[in-house]
Design a protein around this motif. Structure first.
Motif, mmCIF file in Angstrom:
data_model
loop_
_atom_site.group_PDB
_atom_site.id
_atom_site.type_symbol
_atom_site.label_atom_id
_atom_site.label_comp_id
_atom_site.label_asym_id
_atom_site.label_seq_id
_atom_site.Cartn_x
_atom_site.Cartn_y
_atom_site.Cartn_z
ATOM 1 N N LEU A 40 -10.145 -22.377 55.397
ATOM 2 C CA LEU A 40 -11.051 -23.508 55.248
ATOM 3 C C LEU A 40 -10.214 -24.771 55.309
ATOM 4 N N GLN A 41 -10.660 -25.738 56.093
ATOM 5 C CA GLN A 41 -9.917 -26.983 56.253
ATOM 6 C C GLN A 41 -10.797 -28.143 55.801
ATOM 7 N N PHE A 42 -10.216 -29.017 54.972
ATOM 8 C CA PHE A 42 -10.915 -30.194 54.468
ATOM 9 C C PHE A 42 -10.044 -31.397 54.822
ATOM 10 N N SER A 43 -10.534 -32.246 55.722
ATOM 11 C CA SER A 43 -9.708 -33.364 56.186
ATOM 12 C C SER A 43 -10.551 -34.632 56.315
ATOM 13 N N ILE A 44 -9.884 -35.708 56.697
ATOM 14 C CA ILE A 44 -10.553 -36.987 56.948
ATOM 15 C C ILE A 44 -10.246 -37.385 58.382
ATOM 16 N N ALA A 45 -11.292 -37.699 59.144
ATOM 17 C CA ALA A 45 -11.120 -38.154 60.530
ATOM 18 C C ALA A 45 -10.609 -39.594 60.525
ATOM 19 N N PRO A 46 -10.097 -40.081 61.661
ATOM 20 C CA PRO A 46 -9.527 -41.439 61.710
ATOM 21 C C PRO A 46 -10.452 -42.547 61.222
ATOM 22 N N TYR A 47 -11.756 -42.404 61.376
ATOM 23 C CA TYR A 47 -12.660 -43.481 60.970
ATOM 24 C C TYR A 47 -13.314 -43.203 59.619
ATOM 25 N N GLY A 48 -12.677 -42.388 58.796
ATOM 26 C CA GLY A 48 -13.161 -42.150 57.451
ATOM 27 C C GLY A 48 -14.181 -41.042 57.306
ATOM 28 N N GLU A 49 -14.547 -40.402 58.410
ATOM 29 C CA GLU A 49 -15.511 -39.301 58.322
ATOM 30 C C GLU A 49 -14.833 -38.075 57.710
ATOM 31 N N TRP A 50 -15.482 -37.481 56.744
ATOM 32 C CA TRP A 50 -14.938 -36.292 56.092
ATOM 33 C C TRP A 50 -15.362 -35.060 56.866
ATOM 34 N N ILE A 51 -14.407 -34.195 57.119
ATOM 35 C CA ILE A 51 -14.657 -33.016 57.947
ATOM 36 C C ILE A 51 -14.335 -31.756 57.159
ATOM 37 N N GLU A 52 -15.215 -30.782 57.239
ATOM 38 C CA GLU A 52 -14.982 -29.470 56.647
ATOM 39 C C GLU A 52 -15.158 -28.443 57.759
ATOM 40 N N SER A 53 -14.207 -27.544 57.900
ATOM 41 C CA SER A 53 -14.328 -26.530 58.942
ATOM 42 C C SER A 53 -13.828 -25.191 58.434
ATOM 43 N N GLN A 54 -14.221 -24.164 59.141
ATOM 44 C CA GLN A 54 -13.890 -22.794 58.761
ATOM 45 C C GLN A 54 -13.351 -22.067 59.983
ATOM 46 N N SER A 55 -12.315 -21.267 59.784
ATOM 47 C CA SER A 55 -11.825 -20.401 60.846
ATOM 48 C C SER A 55 -11.795 -18.971 60.318
ATOM 49 N N GLY A 56 -12.474 -18.099 60.993
ATOM 50 C CA GLY A 56 -12.531 -16.692 60.595
ATOM 51 C C GLY A 56 -13.650 -16.429 59.607
ATOM 52 N N ALA A 57 -14.182 -15.216 59.677
ATOM 53 C CA ALA A 57 -15.269 -14.810 58.791
ATOM 54 C C ALA A 57 -14.737 -14.596 57.377
ATOM 55 N N ILE A 58 -15.550 -14.965 56.382
ATOM 56 C CA ILE A 58 -15.192 -14.777 54.977
ATOM 57 C C ILE A 58 -15.967 -13.576 54.448
ATOM 58 N N PHE A 59 -15.242 -12.611 53.915
ATOM 59 C CA PHE A 59 -15.857 -11.406 53.362
ATOM 60 C C PHE A 59 -15.778 -11.446 51.845
ATOM 61 N N SER A 60 -16.756 -10.817 51.197
ATOM 62 C CA SER A 60 -16.782 -10.757 49.749
ATOM 63 C C SER A 60 -17.057 -9.323 49.341
ATOM 64 N N PRO A 61 -16.444 -8.856 48.280
ATOM 65 C CA PRO A 61 -15.498 -9.523 47.380
ATOM 66 C C PRO A 61 -14.055 -9.187 47.714
ATOM 67 N N ASP A 62 -13.159 -9.826 46.992
ATOM 68 C CA ASP A 62 -11.728 -9.499 46.940
ATOM 69 C C ASP A 62 -10.964 -9.672 48.245
#
Length: 162
Positions: A40-62
């Motif tokens: 999971l990536q949480f960043s800020i774009a150059p113009y202040g826009e907040w970006i959240e992205s995901q790479s790969g499927a998340i499995f639950s649990p453990d």
């Protein structure tokens, strides 16, 4: 003499080609055994826009999930938050959608001696809660009122319940 040399060369090539699969198969098997972690990536774009992205499927649990976080987010959201410094501490929180069972995970600088905006952490996915197929995540930083969430609610990401 030349015929003998050509025959020996052909024999050496044939032996080498016969051995080649034995060298490549184990390495292919080793690659198949690698465990991949979603990110999971949480960043800020150059113009202040907040970006959240995901790479790969998340499995639950453990299952382990890696989190990469731009710590400027937690220090720029609120006037009561301190400005970024190398000592800015960021903590992540995760829970299965509205379960109330909150798991904390610290985020640390990727390069502790340097002023590094990117923090890294990881968590183990919680148990799915009442059939929910989402996890909620939010962050807090050093200082009072330093919360990074999705405008009053938490960031949500889909999970595959096993």
């Amino acid at each position: 003499m030349q015929k003998l040399r050509n025959a020996l060369l052909a024999l050496v090539i044939a032996i080498a080609l016969t051995w080649m699969p034995s060298f490549t198969v184990p390495s292919a098997q080793a690659a198949a055994d690698v465990e991949f972690h979603p990110g999971l990536q949480f960043s800020i774009a150059p113009y202040g826009e907040w970006i959240e992205s995901q790479s790969g499927a998340i499995f639950s649990p453990d299952h382990e999930v890696h989190v990469y976080y731009d710590s400027l987010r937690v220090s720029s959201d609120n006037a009561s938050c301190p400005s970024f410094s190398p000592s800015t501490e960021v903590t992540g929180y995760v829970m299965s959608d509205n379960s109330g069972d909150i798991q904390e995970f610290p985020l640390v600088s990727l390069d502790p001696p340097a002023v590094d905006f990117v923090k890294f952490g990881s968590f183990i996915t919680p148990q799915c809660f009442q059939g929910s197929h989402e996890i909620e995540i939010w962050f807090s930083g050093t200082g009072s009122g330093c919360i990074d969430s999705d405008y009053g609610s938490n960031y949500t990401f889909p999970v595959i319940c096993e």
